[in-house]
Design a protein around this motif. Structure first.
Motif, PDB file in Angstrom:
ATOM      1  N   UNK A 249      -6.944  -3.823   2.108  1.00 54.16           N
ATOM      2  CA  UNK A 249      -6.916  -2.369   2.257  1.00 54.16           C
ATOM      3  C   UNK A 249      -8.049  -1.758   2.920  1.00 54.16           C
ATOM      4  N   UNK A 250      -8.213  -0.751   3.485  1.00 57.21           N
ATOM      5  CA  UNK A 250      -9.234  -0.399   4.539  1.00 57.21           C
ATOM      6  C   UNK A 250     -10.623   0.030   3.537  1.00 57.21           C
ATOM      7  N   UNK A 251     -11.508  -0.705   3.718  1.00 57.79           N
ATOM      8  CA  UNK A 251     -12.807  -0.368   3.250  1.00 57.79           C
ATOM      9  C   UNK A 251     -12.862  -0.919   1.862  1.00 57.79           C
ATOM     10  N   UNK A 252     -11.848  -1.896   1.604  1.00 57.55           N
ATOM     11  CA  UNK A 252     -11.848  -2.375   0.189  1.00 57.55           C
ATOM     12  C   UNK A 252     -11.819  -3.912   0.180  1.00 57.55           C
ATOM     13  N   UNK A 253     -12.489  -4.186  -0.933  1.00 55.32           N
ATOM     14  CA  UNK A 253     -12.588  -5.972  -0.964  1.00 55.32           C
ATOM     15  C   UNK A 253     -11.553  -6.366  -2.063  1.00 55.32           C
ATOM     16  N   UNK A 254     -10.582  -5.312  -2.175  1.00 55.29           N
ATOM     17  CA  UNK A 254      -9.886  -5.849  -3.467  1.00 55.29           C
ATOM     18  C   UNK A 254      -8.865  -7.003  -3.116  1.00 55.29           C
TER      19      UNK A 254
ATOM     20  N   UNK B 281      -8.642  15.707   7.411  1.00 46.64           N
ATOM     21  CA  UNK B 281      -7.934  14.630   8.017  1.00 46.64           C
ATOM     22  C   UNK B 281      -8.750  14.097   9.212  1.00 46.64           C
ATOM     23  N   UNK B 282      -8.606  12.725   9.301  1.00 45.71           N
ATOM     24  CA  UNK B 282      -9.442  12.105  10.607  1.00 45.71           C
ATOM     25  C   UNK B 282      -8.583  10.530  10.753  1.00 45.71           C
TER      26      UNK B 282
ATOM     27  N   UNK C  71     -12.582   7.164   9.873  1.00 43.94           N
ATOM     28  CA  UNK C  71     -12.938   6.980   8.383  1.00 43.94           C
ATOM     29  C   UNK C  71     -13.661   5.678   8.296  1.00 43.94           C
ATOM     30  N   UNK C  72     -13.312   4.533   8.709  1.00 45.63           N
ATOM     31  CA  UNK C  72     -13.577   3.313   8.290  1.00 45.63           C
ATOM     32  C   UNK C  72     -14.966   2.941   8.990  1.00 45.63           C
TER      33      UNK C  72
END
Lengths: 866, 112
Positions: A254-259, A320-321, A326-327
């Motif tokens: 997932x963007x920007x997530x380490x999940x 919104x962008x 965003x990342x």
């Protein structure tokens, strides 16, 4: 042109070339011998017979060579010869060779490494379907807002959001904390990635409260053994049972997530489903075909207005962008700056290469003339130089690749978090090729013309070496450019270094020495009620105090400088009421009574929490100086009542103490108003995760295992994670800054070294050009010092011009660094001055060495030099 | 010996033609070929003997002659060259070209 059989024959002859050459030699000898015999028979004396035979024959050596050429591959063989000769030359001048190759390698290596990262992060597309259509909302959102946007938006499709949510996985040898995320909306559909195995879930499954989980490829490998039968198996996460329904492909994130595990929101956290005020989700969506970003923004503004009317207390604006922005937003500028720096280094390296080559060519003028005199054609000589140039480039490139690999690995180990999501970053091939080509081409552009120059001039072997003024000019310009560019880099690095050191000495407000921290979460299954949490924490507090190595211990919801914080709106009894939705926000923490003592945070007035502040006692709170200053400037703060702004039947909290401000958000930001409340009066039921801080006694470090065992003694199913000394947490908070600083410093150092070598090289060359002149001067009475000054002056002239240009450039360049500099101005005089002086000193030193040599020249030898 | 010696530089390619023709009389070693050309031309053509060898190599690479070690008439170790079928064909081509060339020159000279 030639037929195949002829070509094959050529190859055959070529492979047997040594034997063939020998045979032809024998043949020719026999021929001459036979003719000699004939001559002797005709009556000549033996010697005369041989001479006559030879005369008739012609030049055997020439004939042999031409015979060889009849079937050899001339161009290839001369190439080999050139290469072998080139190698010999290079080996005999190790200083030059090493300098050139190192210069090239550093420039190529640094550039390729940085560009590989830049390319992967900024240029390559995100690992989702049609990523250019993906957009994200700025900041954090709540689930109800996301759902409303999804229902009301025409321009956005598959509006979804996720929130990182640590999950306790039970079933292994130890209870384990795994990074998970709760998903609301059709996240997988928005991203468009098809699962590697099984299926995913979306909004409909979520609404039906299906307890399903999707796992990442990595999790599947490490925890489920990559077993295909794992689909359909149950997983117990944080006390709830989920069924594994799908595995995502490798590299999916997932963007920007380490999940690594993804569960539906409503199943995981039903309490927050309607919490419009809980903004903790990352929301993204896909633009419907035909809609633009600005249209989506306009629509969102409208939706925001509609929602504000319906829910005025949670009114928000939505921005919104593009998902990429965003990342990588925060990383973009520093990366580009670093890329610029690397480019400058490559520039300097190329110019150094060129400079060295030019010097070399001039030094070999004599050799070239001799070779030309005994018959080498112009083309041949040029080819020789070309071959050497290419050889150097190849060697430099080989070393450069190694350096690039090492550099890349180094960079990635220090990388800021945002870079992880782009998967494996490896050396970018096109960057490598570009760097190598630019180095080679530069060498050719600067290395060959001097050669031509010499060839066109007189072919006399014995001739005074002309000073080729044009070439000197070019080299001077190169050096000036190098000095200027490296000054820019050095100043930039200096600014960052000063900022970083400034940050390191910022007073924290607490004492991190010998403090260990760790995180634990009380799973909702067994600790749902507030009093069970409180009881546990009190027991834990007592248990930890009983350990001999522990001087004091405490608990807090979030560590300072850990990057995560909880905010809450407050209302004040003694202040004029504020309309709903506009109450001020403050940071809020729950702490155990010994928190301030353990962290050595100074109590400015009032008292600390005690065990008497229990569940049935009056609600109390401690605020920080910023809070007192903001809401009750210059007034008495103790005794005031405050409470959480929203919620029903919230009791008033009386302020009993004021503590000093600490660096809580970031080292370079001062603390915002914060309120601390005691754990024993748990007013925020959803905070089940806390950090334990333990201060060790004396000089001995706290043993993490001891602490873990103490916790497990009370409850052996509690996952304990993030065991770190407080120092490490602080260090982690400046990770990105450090990364940028180290990198820029390395580049600046490289540039500086290269420029110094450049200065030295040029001055040494100029001295060698003026050797005769110096001899004449000495003969006419000049002292050593006069010569010294003569050369020094030339060097200082170059340095000064370069420095001035560099300063102008630095003024311009440093404005780009505005966001990265802390505590000092972007045109900080001290930095500029220091760097300038350092550069001039080193440059002067580089000039001094050849100057000294010049001043010691024996005038007789100098005059005899050609 | 003839009084007038022809220039040593032959038209390019002529040497190879002469060598091929010589070899039609039978295998020969380098020295022998040189001797034959000199004698048959009645000393008009004084070829620099050494230049035979590059020419022979060229012929060999093109497959028009083949060579092997043997013994010369005088008992010395020598490489004997032999014309091949392809060589014969090439000789025919070159000979007819040469004829045409000579005829052309003769015509021009004849009209003087």
């Amino acid at each position: 042109m030639e037929s195949l059989s002829v070509f094959l024959r050529r190859i055959w002859f070529f492979l047997n070339s040594r034997k063939r050459d020998r045979e032809i030699r024998q043949e020719i000898e026999q021929h001459v011998a036979e003719k000699t015999d004939a001559n002797v028979e005709a009556g000549m004396a033996p010697d005369e017979a041989r001479f006559a035979a030879l005369r008739q024959f012609g030049n055997p050596t020439l004939q042999r060579e031409q015979a060889h050429e009849a079937w050899g591959f001339a161009w290839f063989e001369t190439l080999l010869q050139d290469a072998r000769y080139g190698f010999r030359i290079l080996r005999r001048n190790p200083a030059f060779t090493l300098a050139t190759i190192t210069t090239l390698a550093l420039g190529i290596g640094a550039n390729t490494a940085v560009f590989s990262i830049v390319n992967a992060v900024l240029l390559k597309s995100l690992p989702y379907a049609e990523p250019s259509q993906l957009v994200a909302l700025r900041g954090s959102q709540s689930l109800p807002d996301t759902i409303d946007i999804s229902e009301q938006s025409k321009s956005l499709d598959s509006v979804a959001a996720y929130a990182d949510w640590p999950l306790d996985l039970v079933g292994g040898p130890e209870p384990e904390r795994v990074d998970g995320a709760m998903i609301g909306g059709d996240m997988f559909r928005a991203l468009g990635t098809t699962p590697a195995l099984g299926r995913t879930f979306g909004e409909s499954e979520d609404r039906r409260l299906e307890p399903v989980v999707v796992a990442s490829y990595g999790f599947w490998q490490t925890h489920l053994g990559g077993n295909r039968e794992a689909i359909g198996k149950p997983l117990q996460l944080s006390g709830k049972d989920y069924t594994l329904v799908g595995i995502m492909p490798p590299e999916f994130q997932l963007p920007n997530s380490k999940s690594q595990l993804w569960i539906p929101f409503r199943v995981a956290y039903p309490e927050a489903v309607d919490a419009r005020g809980a903004h903790f989700m990352f929301a993204l969506a896909r633009l419907r075909p035909g809609y633009t970003l600005s249209q989506a923004q306009a629509e969102l503004d409208q939706i925001g207005a509609v929602l504000a009317k319906l829910h005025p207390e949670e009114a928000r604006t939505f921005k919104v962008l593009s998902l990429r922005d965003r990342v990588v937003g925060t990383v973009k500028t520093p990366l580009l700056i670093l890329f610029g720096a690397a480019g400058l280094v490559l520039l300097i390296a190329c110019s150094n290469f060129a400079s060295l080559l030019m010097a070399r060519t001039v030094a070999r003028a004599q050799e070239m003339r001799i070779r030309s005199a005994i018959g080498a054609g112009q083309l041949r000589l040029v080819r020789q130089l070309l071959t050497e140039c290419v050889l150097l480039s190849i060697l430099g490139a080989a070393l450069g690749i190694i350096i690039a690999q090492v550099a890349l690995r180094l960079l990635l180990s220090m990388k800021p978090e945002e870079v992880t999501m782009f998967g494996q970053i490896s050396l970018d091939r096109s960057a490598l090729v570009f760097a190598i080509l630019s180095a080679t081409v530069t060498g050719l552009i600067f290395g060959l013309p001097p050669a031509f120059e010499f060839l066109r001039s007189s072919r006399k072997v014995v001739e005074t070496t002309q000073v080729v003024v044009g070439r000197t000019g070019v080299r001077k310009i190169l050096v000036i450019a190098q000095v200027g560019l490296s000054l820019i880099l050095l100043i930039s690095a200096g600014l960052l270094i000063r900022s970083f050191w400034g940050l390191q000495s910022v007073p924290l407000g607490f004492d991190p020495e010998n403090v260990l921290t760790l995180r634990m979460t009380l799973p909702s299954a067994r600790y749902a009620a507030i009093d069970t949490q409180e009881k546990f924490l009190v027991r834990l507090d007592n248990e930890l105090k009983s350990l001999p190595d522990v001087q004091s211990s405490a608990i807090i919801t979030e560590l300072p400088l850990s990057g995560s914080r909880m905010m809450h709106n407050m209302s004040f009894r003694d202040l004029p009421p504020v309309p709903e939705g506009q109450e001020p926000e403050v940071y809020a923490h729950e702490v155990s009574p010994d928190y301030f003592t353990t962290m050595r945070i100074h109590l400015n007035s009032g008292r600390q929490f005690t065990l008497q502040d229990g569940p049935s006692a009056p609600r109390v709170g401690i605020v920080n100086q910023a809070f007192a200053q903001r809401f009750f400037p210059n007034q008495k703060v103790i005794g005031r009542d405050v409470r959480w702004a929203r919620g029903k039947d919230v009791p008033w909290i009386t302020i009993v103490g004021v503590v000093q401000d600490i660096r809580a958000e970031a080292l370079d930001e001062s603390q915002e108003p914060t309120i601390y409340t005691p754990f024993t009066q748990k007013l925020m039921p959803w905070t089940r995760s806390q950090v334990v801080v333990i201060r060790g006694r004396g000089g001995s470090a706290v043993d993490a295992n001891e602490i873990r065992n103490a916790i497990w003694k009370l409850d052996n199913q509690l996952p304990v994670t993030d065991v770190l000394p407080l120092h490490a947490v602080i260090s982690e908070s400046v990770k990105e800054r450090r990364f940028n600083m180290v990198l820029l410093t390395i580049f600046a150092g490289l540039a500086f070294a290269l420029a110094s070598i450049g200065v030295y090289g040029v001055i040494a060359y100029l001295v060698s050009q003026r050797t005769r002149e110096i001899g004449v001067r000495v003969a006419l009475g000049a002292q050593r010092f006069d010569i010294l000054w003569l050369v020094l002056r030339q060097g200082l002239q170059l340095l000064t011009v370069g420095a001035v240009l560099g300063l102008c450039g630095a003024f311009f360049a440093s404005s780009l660094l505005r966001d990265m500099v802390y505590g000092i101005g972007v045109t900080d005089k001290a930095t500029f001055l220091f760097v300038l002086v350092a550069l001039l000193v080193v440059g002067a030193l580089a000039t001094y060495i050849p100057a000294r040599r010049a001043s010691r020249l024996d005038p007789m030898a100098a005059l005899r030099v050609e | 010996m003839s009084d007038q010696k022809v220039q040593r530089e032959l038209l390019p390619g002529t040497l190879e033609m002469l060598i091929l023709k010589t070899l039609t009389r039978g295998p020969q070693h380098g020295y022998g070929i040189a001797q034959h050309i000199q004698q048959t031309s009645e000393d008009v053509l004084q070829v620099e003997e050494g230049s035979l060898y590059p020419a022979l190599q060229r012929l060999e690479v093109k497959g028009w002659v083949a060579a092997e070690w043997g013994v010369s008439p005088t008992g010395r170790r020598a490489r004997n060259y032999k014309i091949t079928a392809a060589g014969r064909k090439q000789l025919g081509l070159e000979a007819s070209n040469f004829e045409r060339l000579i005829t052309g020159i003769a015509r021009v000279m004849g009209t003087a």
